[in-house]
Design an enzyme around this catalytic site. Structure first.
Site, PDB file in Angstrom:
ATOM      1  N   LYS A   1       0.666  -1.236  -0.073  1.00  0.00           N
ATOM      2  CA  LYS A   1      -0.177  -0.134  -0.084  1.00  0.00           C
ATOM      3  C   LYS A   1       0.768   1.131   0.008  1.00  0.00           C
ATOM      4  O   LYS A   1       0.914   2.158  -0.904  1.00  0.00           O
ATOM      5  CB  LYS A   1      -0.741  -0.072   1.060  1.00  0.00           C
TER       6      LYS A   1
ATOM      7  N   GLU B   1       9.806  -5.740   4.520  1.00  0.00           N
ATOM      8  CA  GLU B   1      10.040  -7.261   3.909  1.00  0.00           C
ATOM      9  C   GLU B   1       9.830  -7.259   2.127  1.00  0.00           C
ATOM     10  O   GLU B   1      10.449  -7.658   1.593  1.00  0.00           O
ATOM     11  CB  GLU B   1       9.394  -8.130   4.521  1.00  0.00           C
TER      12      GLU B   1
ATOM     13  N   GLY C   1      -5.705  -4.186   4.728  1.00  0.00           N
ATOM     14  CA  GLY C   1      -4.765  -5.337   4.206  1.00  0.00           C
ATOM     15  C   GLY C   1      -5.311  -6.787   4.201  1.00  0.00           C
ATOM     16  O   GLY C   1      -5.559  -7.328   3.180  1.00  0.00           O
ATOM     17  N   ARG C   2      -5.842  -6.926   5.499  1.00  0.00           N
ATOM     18  CA  ARG C   2      -6.420  -8.449   5.629  1.00  0.00           C
ATOM     19  C   ARG C   2      -7.852  -8.709   4.865  1.00  0.00           C
ATOM     20  O   ARG C   2      -8.186  -9.706   4.794  1.00  0.00           O
ATOM     21  CB  ARG C   2      -6.470  -8.845   6.826  1.00  0.00           C
TER      22      ARG C   2
ATOM     23  N   GLU D   1      -5.600 -10.824  14.035  1.00  0.00           N
ATOM     24  CA  GLU D   1      -5.215  -9.214  13.826  1.00  0.00           C
ATOM     25  C   GLU D   1      -6.353  -8.398  14.002  1.00  0.00           C
ATOM     26  O   GLU D   1      -6.124  -7.303  14.552  1.00  0.00           O
ATOM     27  CB  GLU D   1      -4.662  -9.054  12.542  1.00  0.00           C
TER      28      GLU D   1
ATOM     29  N   HIS E   1      -4.913 -37.038  12.079  1.00  0.00           N
ATOM     30  CA  HIS E   1      -3.657 -37.691  12.452  1.00  0.00           C
ATOM     31  C   HIS E   1      -2.427 -36.840  13.127  1.00  0.00           C
ATOM     32  O   HIS E   1      -1.187 -37.067  12.920  1.00  0.00           O
ATOM     33  CB  HIS E   1      -2.976 -38.501  11.110  1.00  0.00           C
TER      34      HIS E   1
ATOM     35  N   LYS F   1       7.930  -3.983  14.558  1.00  0.00           N
ATOM     36  CA  LYS F   1       8.560  -3.234  13.316  1.00  0.00           C
ATOM     37  C   LYS F   1       9.616  -2.367  13.733  1.00  0.00           C
ATOM     38  O   LYS F   1      10.780  -2.338  13.175  1.00  0.00           O
ATOM     39  CB  LYS F   1       7.393  -2.812  12.463  1.00  0.00           C
TER      40      LYS F   1
END
Length: 547
Positions: free
Chosen positions: A193, A199, A253-254, A340, A371, A496
């Site tokens: 954005k 990263e 964002g999410r 979040e 399992h 951050k």
């Protein structure tokens, strides 16, 4: 001046707290014997069937939860979200991911302007696409891509192309994302954005160098595009601003899968007609959520039941268990979306909460999870479970002579596991089966472990969109009831800023031999140990992954 009231101060909340004692005296074995209750605890929309009869709840519980929704002004809050009011008050933003998939003739305003006409998408036929982003710019699109890969219609549209995602700054992830790819036939989509996410931008610079080293600097503008709002930094990076796709501050964002963040790479892979079906599916649930009565409203019911499990019954976790391998990336996406959004300790007015919010979300497709961690769910901690099943498989298989088809074998477990959790197995039953006395404690299942079942008719792009929207709105309902802001994420920022200090230290130590200072003894010791091993390549040399 008195602090704003919290939802836990209302009579409706206190009534539910008092009601817990009555529920604790019940067992799901007995509750499930009531056919009328089981029939009442269902909801259906466009073939999606919800059965929540295996929740530790009665008709009275549901009535009290619906009254809590009234006390929390849930209807009003939903309407404010759809109207474009700035309900994300800590960032002074609207919350309008519903506008991303609204019909073209819809009117959804932000700051008095209808935003629907601004929303668009495109698709081009390219061989290889690498989408570079992290968090919401990665998990949501990855979930949809993984789910579409085995849908016959989507797979046919994607023939001859491949879509990969690069999120982790670990160079191993870079190597995997470009393994066997030719820069000449690869388009890199940088999703950020602000175009400043550390990263993402380091990964973007790494792939830029990968392109430049093979094709020259002039190739960047033709092989890299951006999804961003910061056109200045996009241009400085070397990407043509005409090849930048925007999204807006009212898209978290999410919650951005339906914006260019997800729609662009997914359209490049599958073509826009497939993605349009995905958007239409999400929009259908938006309408259902906005207009259906709460008693038959799937996202509202799911949200209220989660509040009941977390804040009243005290269950801290939730397992998301899709019995569909195509949904293998669904739980990781919902993990971020939920944790979040609702991992908050204060109300939207900044008042410290006296009750728990949010869940620890995790999951794995059935039958793999059986399992893995189902032992804990059956005989260890009580963890409410979401079982998600599909009536018609994307890839049906049947072997002649087998008792059932492969999909029926899968779904046999989908139907059996919720009952195993609800009913358990008593010592009396084990005695009747002549189980040795010393093994009876080990083979006893207490049962009374809540779950719900969500059954989808198929898993096409449309249903994938519906499933996404159901969970987005479920999470919003939880936040609206708890009175928290589900649409900011300040908790992400502290790590951050601390990483920035460490980054400066590592640079200074590597380049100038500066000693480690300014950190606590533990971190200083760890950094000193890390720095004792010199990099295999000097910092002034470019090294790309070996693939």
């Amino acid at each position: 001046m008195a602090s704003p009231a919290l939802i836990c101060d209302t009579e409706q909340w206190k009534a539910l707290q008092a009601h817990v004692n009555a529920i604790q005296k019940t067992h799901l074995r007995d509750l499930m014997a009531d056919a009328d209750r089981c029939k009442a605890m269902t909801a259906e929309f466009e073939g999606i069937f919800l059965d929540y009869s295996r929740q530790r709840a009665t008709g009275e519980t549901m009535e009290k939860l619906l009254k809590l929704a009234e006390a929390a002004k849930l209807k009003e809050k939903i309407e404010k979200m759809f109207k474009g009011d700035k309900i994300n008050s800590t960032e002074n933003r609207s919350v309008l991911h519903v506008a991303l998939r609204a019909p073209r003739d819809a009117v959804i305003n932000s700051d008095g302007v209808n935003v629907v006409p601004e929303v668009g998408a495109t698709g081009k036929a390219l061989t290889n696409v690498v989408s570079v982003g992290i968090g919401g710019s990665f998990l949501g699109p990855l979930f949809v891509h993984t789910a579409l890969q085995t849908d016959p219609e989507a797979a046919e549209c994607a023939k001859g192309r491949q879509l990969r995602f690069l999120a982790n700054v670990d160079p191993v992830d870079v190597a995997r994302s470009i393994k066997d790819l030719d820069p000449e036939t690869t388009l890199v989509v940088v999703v950020s954005k602000t175009f400043t996410t550390a990263e993402t931008m380091l990964n973007a610079r790494t792939l830029k160098e990968w392109i430049v080293s093979s094709l020259g600097p002039q190739a960047v503008s033709k092989h890299m595009i951006a999804v961003s709002t910061n056109l200045k930094l996009v241009k400085e990076f070397g990407i043509d601003p005409n090849n930048a796709f925007a999204f807006w501050d009212w898209v978290g964002g999410r919650y951005s899968v339906c914006s260019a963040v997800g729609v662009l790479p997914l359209s490049l892979q599958y073509g826009f007609p497939i993605v349009q079906k995905f958007l239409e599916g999400a929009s259908s649930i938006d309408k259902h959520f906005y207009s259906s009565s709460f008693g038959k409203n799937i996202p509202v019911l799911l949200g209220l039941l989660s509040v009941w499990n977390v804040s009243f019954l005290g269950y801290p976790a939730r397992a998301i268990l899709p019995y569909a391998q195509a949904l293998e990336k669904f739980a990781p996406h919902i993990q971020q979306l939920s944790m979040e959004s609702n991992g908050k300790g204060v109300s939207i007015d900044g008042v410290q909460l006296s009750f728990e919010t949010g869940e620890i979300d995790f999951g794995e497709p059935g039958t793999n999870g059986q399992h893995s961690f189902y032992q804990l769910i059956h005989q260890g901690r009580v963890i409410p479970c979401d079982f998600i099943g599909v009536v018609k498989s994307q890839q049906p298989v049947y072997l002649k002579g087998e008792t059932v088809s492969n999909h029926d074998e899968l779904m046999s477990n989908f139907f059996a596991q919720p009952d195993a959790l609800a009913y358990g197995k008593t010592p009396e039953q084990l005695h009747s089966e002549k189980v040795p006395e010393n093994l009876i404690p080990h083979k006893t299942f207490q049962g009374n472990r809540p779950s719900l079942s969500l059954l989808l008719p198929t898993l096409s792009a449309y249903e994938i969109g519906q499933l996404l929207s159901i969970y987005e709105h479920r999470i919003a309902v939880q936040g609206f009831i708890w009175g928290i802001n589900s649409f900011d994420q300040w908790g992400v920022e502290l790590g951050k800023s601390l990483a920035s200090q460490v980054r400066k230290q590592l640079h200074g130590s590597r380049m100038e031999g500066k000693p480690v200072e300014g950190f606590n003894p533990s971190t200083s010791s760890l950094l000193a140990r890390y720095l004792t091993v010199k990099p295999s390549t000097p910092y002034d040399t470019t090294v790309l992954p070996k693939v």
